[in-house]
Design an enzyme around this catalytic site. Structure first.
Site, mmCIF file in Angstrom:
data_model
loop_
_atom_site.group_PDB
_atom_site.id
_atom_site.type_symbol
_atom_site.label_atom_id
_atom_site.label_comp_id
_atom_site.label_asym_id
_atom_site.label_seq_id
_atom_site.Cartn_x
_atom_site.Cartn_y
_atom_site.Cartn_z
ATOM 1 N N SER A 105 38.275 54.111 31.187
ATOM 2 C CA SER A 105 39.140 53.818 32.320
ATOM 3 C C SER A 105 40.391 54.707 32.252
ATOM 4 O O SER A 105 40.273 55.932 32.256
ATOM 5 C CB SER A 105 39.479 52.329 32.343
ATOM 6 N N ASP A 253 29.978 49.360 38.655
ATOM 7 C CA ASP A 253 31.423 49.339 38.417
ATOM 8 C C ASP A 253 32.147 48.933 39.704
ATOM 9 O O ASP A 253 32.098 49.659 40.697
ATOM 10 C CB ASP A 253 31.893 50.725 37.964
ATOM 11 N N HIS A 281 32.723 47.419 34.821
ATOM 12 C CA HIS A 281 33.936 48.038 34.297
ATOM 13 C C HIS A 281 34.409 47.236 33.087
ATOM 14 O O HIS A 281 35.465 46.602 33.112
ATOM 15 C CB HIS A 281 35.016 48.083 35.382
#
Length: 303
Positions: A105, A253, A281
């Site tokens: 991320s 995601d 995610h």
């Protein structure tokens, strides 16, 4: 249990908590977590498999998270470049010249920054569940929140339930330990998606430990404004990256749809894209850490 050495390193006047696994004589993997997440978010099974592959592994707490120092963001705002500087300070503190950088991320954006601006420090880059560091998501988010489709030249916004969760989460009380943990767990559950089974006990343990380790759990929210600042250094072309690059992304995601990974891989010369079916995610699913390690280890071996 994994054997680890814990120590603090200096980044300017800040102290950063770090944890090192494996033989220091082996090549180093630096694990860089995402927005507001502590270094312990990297699963032990992933760390173990990287160590078993013949590497030293280092994970650490970003500033404003876990056991690392806090910053008064109002008087001393920082940017992605400052967070990248912390990553370099971790390497310096452990006497590492160059490392295999694995970022998730926001950590993936930090990895991109390092590969562009400090190329000699990055042996390979693995960017997980992330987006090009120069992408400005603001306009697409604004359109999505008013029911408009993204513009043709924009990367897609998060899934609708992501925005619904943001509004619901803002109203949740966070006055007690259990309320903080419940709010965190709800966010991890939402980010995980429905493509893979959600390991709620593991996610709860992570939320509990993260709360208990943090000097101020609210300070981690500083990463959000820091990550949104599109400073000129973030607009540098990713085509300058020379480190062998692997882009790993989940098909489910909800924050960064797969088009973000496709765009990132397309911008970095020679980058390889690996889509993980069902992954959202987050990393809270039984067997997912091993699956990711089995993608990362061959990438590191190829150097």
């Amino acid at each position: 249990m994994l054997n680890a050495d814990e120590t603090f390193v200096s980044s300017g006047d800040l102290r950063l908590w770090t944890q090192r696994f494996g033989d220091p004589a082996h090549p180093t993997v630096l694990l860089v977590m995402g927005t507001s997440a502590q270094g312990i978010g990297w699963p032990d099974d992933l760390v173990r498999r990287l160590v078993d592959g013949g590497r030293q592994v280092i994970r650490y707490d970003h500033r404003d998270t876990g056991r690392s120092d806090l910053v008064d963001f109002a008087s001393r705002p920082y940017t992605l470049a400052d967070l990248a500087g912390d990553a370099l300070a971790v390497l310096d503190g452990h006497g590492v010249g160059a490392a295999h950088v694995v970022g998730a991320s926001m950590g993936g954006a930090i990895g991109q920054w390092l590969a562009v601006h400090r190329p000699t420090r990055v042996r390979t880059l693995t960017a997980m569940m992330t987006s090009p560091m120069g992408n400005n998501p603001g306009p697409a988010w604004a359109r999505a929140m008013t029911g408009q489709p993204p513009a043709p030249d924009e990367l897609p916004p998060p899934a609708p339930h992501f925005f619904q969760h943001l509004m619901a989460s803002a109203a949740l009380p966070r006055t007690s330990r259990e309320e903080h943990i419940a709010a965190s767990l709800a966010t991890w559950r939402m980010l995980h998606g429905t493509g893979l089974p959600f390991d709620e006990p593991a996610a709860r343990r992570f939320a509990e430990l993260s709360y208990d380790r943090a000097a101020d759990p609210a300070a981690a929210a500083n990463h959000d404004p820091a990550g949104r600042q599109l400073t000129p250094d973030r607009l540098a072309p990713l085509s300058s990256i020379t480190a062998p690059t692997l882009v790993v992304h989940g098909t489910d995601d909800p924050l960064f749809p797969p088009a973000h990974a496709e765009a990132l891989a397309g911008l970095i010369p020679g980058a390889h894209l690996r889509l993980v079916p069902g992954m959202g995610h987050g990393l809270h699913s039984v067997g997912l850490a091993a699956q990711l390690a089995d993608l990362v280890n061959p990438h590191l071996d190829a150097l």
